[in-house]
Design a protein around this motif. Structure first.
Motif, PDB file in Angstrom:
ATOM      1  N   UNK A 186       0.845  -1.195   0.000  1.00 10.28           N
ATOM      2  CA  UNK A 186       0.000   0.000   0.000  1.00 10.28           C
ATOM      3  C   UNK A 186       0.880   1.245   0.000  1.00 10.28           C
ATOM      4  N   UNK A 187       0.660   2.121  -0.980  1.00 10.93           N
ATOM      5  CA  UNK A 187       1.440   3.348  -1.133  1.00 10.93           C
ATOM      6  C   UNK A 187       0.577   4.540  -0.725  1.00 10.93           C
ATOM      7  N   UNK A 188       1.127   5.408   0.107  1.00  9.98           N
ATOM      8  CA  UNK A 188       0.371   6.559   0.592  1.00  9.98           C
ATOM      9  C   UNK A 188       1.070   7.858   0.227  1.00  9.98           C
ATOM     10  N   UNK A 189       0.282   8.789  -0.334  1.00  9.05           N
ATOM     11  CA  UNK A 189       0.785  10.108  -0.695  1.00  9.05           C
ATOM     12  C   UNK A 189      -0.182  11.179  -0.250  1.00  9.05           C
ATOM     13  N   UNK A 190      -0.675  11.979  -1.201  1.00  9.12           N
ATOM     14  CA  UNK A 190      -1.577  13.072  -0.855  1.00  9.12           C
ATOM     15  C   UNK A 190      -2.484  13.351  -2.045  1.00  9.12           C
ATOM     16  N   UNK A 191      -3.784  13.435  -1.793  1.00 12.18           N
ATOM     17  CA  UNK A 191      -4.716  13.738  -2.878  1.00 12.18           C
ATOM     18  C   UNK A 191      -4.625  15.214  -3.261  1.00 12.18           C
ATOM     19  N   UNK A 192      -5.134  15.495  -4.456  1.00  7.45           N
ATOM     20  CA  UNK A 192      -5.177  16.878  -4.940  1.00  7.45           C
ATOM     21  C   UNK A 192      -6.325  17.001  -5.934  1.00  7.45           C
ATOM     22  N   UNK A 250      -2.671   0.572  -4.146  1.00  6.66           N
ATOM     23  CA  UNK A 250      -2.205  -0.711  -3.628  1.00  6.66           C
ATOM     24  C   UNK A 250      -1.965  -1.697  -4.765  1.00  6.66           C
ATOM     25  N   UNK A 251      -1.048  -2.585  -4.520  1.00 11.71           N
ATOM     26  CA  UNK A 251      -0.715  -3.653  -5.467  1.00 11.71           C
ATOM     27  C   UNK A 251      -0.662  -4.957  -4.694  1.00 11.71           C
ATOM     28  N   UNK A 252      -1.327  -5.990  -5.217  1.00 12.33           N
ATOM     29  CA  UNK A 252      -1.227  -7.338  -4.657  1.00 12.33           C
ATOM     30  C   UNK A 252      -0.424  -8.191  -5.639  1.00 12.33           C
ATOM     31  N   UNK A 270      11.316  -8.137  -3.353  1.00  6.55           N
ATOM     32  CA  UNK A 270      10.100  -7.406  -3.700  1.00  6.55           C
ATOM     33  C   UNK A 270       9.872  -6.233  -2.743  1.00  6.55           C
ATOM     34  N   UNK A 271      10.083  -6.475  -1.460  1.00  2.00           N
ATOM     35  CA  UNK A 271       9.914  -5.407  -0.473  1.00  2.00           C
ATOM     36  C   UNK A 271      10.930  -4.278  -0.709  1.00  2.00           C
ATOM     37  N   UNK A 272      12.167  -4.657  -0.980  1.00  2.00           N
ATOM     38  CA  UNK A 272      13.205  -3.655  -1.202  1.00  2.00           C
ATOM     39  C   UNK A 272      12.897  -2.807  -2.440  1.00  2.00           C
ATOM     40  N   UNK A 273      12.388  -3.452  -3.477  1.00  2.00           N
ATOM     41  CA  UNK A 273      12.056  -2.743  -4.702  1.00  2.00           C
ATOM     42  C   UNK A 273      10.933  -1.740  -4.458  1.00  2.00           C
ATOM     43  N   UNK A 274       9.866  -2.178  -3.789  1.00  2.00           N
ATOM     44  CA  UNK A 274       8.739  -1.288  -3.508  1.00  2.00           C
ATOM     45  C   UNK A 274       9.167  -0.138  -2.602  1.00  2.00           C
ATOM     46  N   UNK A 279      10.378   5.580  -1.798  1.00  2.00           N
ATOM     47  CA  UNK A 279      11.253   6.621  -1.257  1.00  2.00           C
ATOM     48  C   UNK A 279      11.644   7.625  -2.330  1.00  2.00           C
ATOM     49  N   UNK A 280      11.909   7.151  -3.539  1.00  2.00           N
ATOM     50  CA  UNK A 280      12.266   8.047  -4.641  1.00  2.00           C
ATOM     51  C   UNK A 280      11.150   9.047  -4.922  1.00  2.00           C
ATOM     52  N   UNK A 281       9.897   8.599  -4.750  1.00  2.00           N
ATOM     53  CA  UNK A 281       8.746   9.453  -5.049  1.00  2.00           C
ATOM     54  C   UNK A 281       8.246  10.205  -3.828  1.00  2.00           C
ATOM     55  N   UNK A 282       8.851   9.965  -2.670  1.00  2.00           N
ATOM     56  CA  UNK A 282       8.388  10.617  -1.447  1.00  2.00           C
ATOM     57  C   UNK A 282       7.122  10.017  -0.879  1.00  2.00           C
ATOM     58  N   UNK A 283       6.812   8.792  -1.239  1.00  2.00           N
ATOM     59  CA  UNK A 283       5.605   8.107  -0.777  1.00  2.00           C
ATOM     60  C   UNK A 283       5.901   7.244   0.446  1.00  2.00           C
ATOM     61  N   UNK A 284       4.882   7.013   1.237  1.00  2.00           N
ATOM     62  CA  UNK A 284       4.976   6.005   2.274  1.00  2.00           C
ATOM     63  C   UNK A 284       4.574   4.663   1.698  1.00  2.00           C
ATOM     64  N   UNK A 285       5.057   3.567   2.288  1.00  2.00           N
ATOM     65  CA  UNK A 285       4.676   2.235   1.824  1.00  2.00           C
ATOM     66  C   UNK A 285       4.560   1.304   3.014  1.00  2.00           C
ATOM     67  N   UNK A 286       3.561   0.460   2.996  1.00  2.00           N
ATOM     68  CA  UNK A 286       3.382  -0.561   4.031  1.00  2.00           C
ATOM     69  C   UNK A 286       3.088  -1.887   3.353  1.00  2.00           C
ATOM     70  N   UNK A 287       3.316  -2.984   4.092  1.00  2.00           N
ATOM     71  CA  UNK A 287       3.205  -4.315   3.513  1.00  2.00           C
ATOM     72  C   UNK A 287       2.270  -5.193   4.344  1.00  2.00           C
TER      73      UNK A 287
END
Length: 384
Positions: A186-192, A250-252, A270-274, A279-287
């Motif tokens: 699950x990737x978290x950012x900010x809506x606009x 999110x991606x399954x 897979x975790x390291x790649x996500x 991080x490159x995009x400034x997003x949060x990620x959880x697994x």
């Protein structure tokens, strides 16, 4: 040997199980029904609540010898059945379309034969495992403190496997079922506002880049030690809207490998790649990890015992269709025991597992239970 009355009663019992399927972790009534049926066989003891709703019957000869475990599964699937049969599922949206009702019945058939003609040494354990379909049951059973008292030296299981001739058993030494793991990201950012996407932080491009990168190291191929397969099973970005730039997605992915060590490495990758892309995009990620199945590996000695039993019974067997990419929650029982999985054919044109029109063929009950009994007799003998 089963009598004609046994087969009639066991068929009726299997169909009653079929009418009342329960999902993984919810097998309360199924477990109660099984425990009651086992009680009539006068085992040395019955264990309940193993790893959740697991049930085990122990037939102890009283003479030192190995412990031989035979396993079946209690749970059903969240699939609406479409069969025109008198014993169709009475629980909407749930059904025994993976054969577990038949597997349970084969174990009860074995219990009848062992009860009437006990083994000469050691113990027979009939293990009815919960939560096979989501890969959580075997680990929970083995981790249960009560399981230590019935820790097997040998473990065997039969799973029906359409696509094989009726009564044919597919098996082989070594890998039989792949390890698999469901990884949710699950990737978290900010809506606009969609007119001003630069005011937010969308995961869209990160997810678009992630999908091919995840699939790259897992292209499938031969089922050798290097086998890796990554299957994207679900993708969601934001909510259905034309006015909002998404801020979450999110991606399954289902990961498959030919061994548990390979799975650990693939999951780490897979975790390291996500994480790196997030991080490159400034997003949060959880697994989130779901449906984690260990690889099922047939021990060569257990395979030889099963093969000898089938030869003695004139049951045709070979390695057609195995090993398989599909997973099975039996491998855990082989971590500390010599184990073997056997895939029993219902007919080459029989309905596939997990199809809404699947139903276990009752004529296989005496076939599977006979294989189990011969294995038990070959390892433990028969009391005089």
């Amino acid at each position: 040997m089963l009598t004609n009355l046994d087969v009639t009663e066991l068929t009726a019992f299997r169909r009653e199980l079929h009418r009342k399927p329960e999902l993984s972790g919810e097998e309360v009534e199924t477990a109660r029904t099984i425990a009651s049926a086992l009680g009539a066989l006068n085992p040395s003891r019955i264990l309940t609540g193993l790893g959740g709703h697991g049930v085990a019957a122990v037939f102890d000869s009283g003479t030192p010898g190995p412990t031989v475990l035979f396993r079946a599964e209690l749970d059903a699937l969240p699939i609406a059945e479409r069969n025109d049969i008198d014993w169709v599922s009475q629980h909407p949206g749930k059904s025994h379309v993976c054969g577990h009702d038949g597997h349970m019945t084969m174990l009860l058939a074995l219990g009848r034969m062992i009860s009437r003609r006990p083994v000469a040494k050691g113990r027979v354990v009939l293990m009815f495992q919960p939560a096979e379909e989501d890969g959580s049951g075997a680990k929970a059973v083995v981790a249960d403190p009560a399981f230590a008292g019935i820790q097997p030296d040998w473990a065997f299981a039969i799973h029906i496997e359409p696509g094989r001739p009726f009564g044919y058993v597919s098996t082989c030494p070594g890998l039989i079922n792949c390890a698999s793991l469901g990884l949710g990201m699950t990737f978290s950012g900010k809506t606009a506002h969609a007119a001003d996407p630069e005011d937010g932080l969308s995961p869209a491009r990160t997810i678009a880049a992630l999908i091919p990168a995840l699939e790259a190291p897992g292209q499938g191929g031969e089922l050798d030690d290097d086998f890796r397969l990554v299957t994207i099973t679900h993708v969601r970005i934001g909510e259905p809207s034309f006015g909002v730039a998404p801020g979450e997605g999110e991606v399954y992915a289902t990961l498959r490998t030919s061994g548990d060590a390979g799975m650990e490495a693939l999951e780490t990758q897979a975790r390291a790649l996500a994480t790196s892309l997030a991080e490159e995009a400034g997003l949060g990620v959880s697994f989130q990890v779901c449906d984690h199945f260990a690889a099922s590996i047939n021990h060569p000695e257990a395979y030889e015992v099963a093969a000898a039993a089938m030869e003695a019974l004139n049951v045709p067997y070979g390695d057609a269709g195995v090993p398989m990419r599909a997973s099975e929650d039996f491998g855990v029982f082989g971590w500390n025991a010599r184990a073997a999985m056997l895939c029993l054919g219902p007919g080459e044109d029989y309905a596939a597992l997990h199809n809404p029109d699947y139903d276990f063929p009752d004529d296989l009950i005496p076939v599977g239970s006979a294989i189990f009994e011969r294995i038990a007799r070959d390892l433990l003998g028969s009391a005089s």
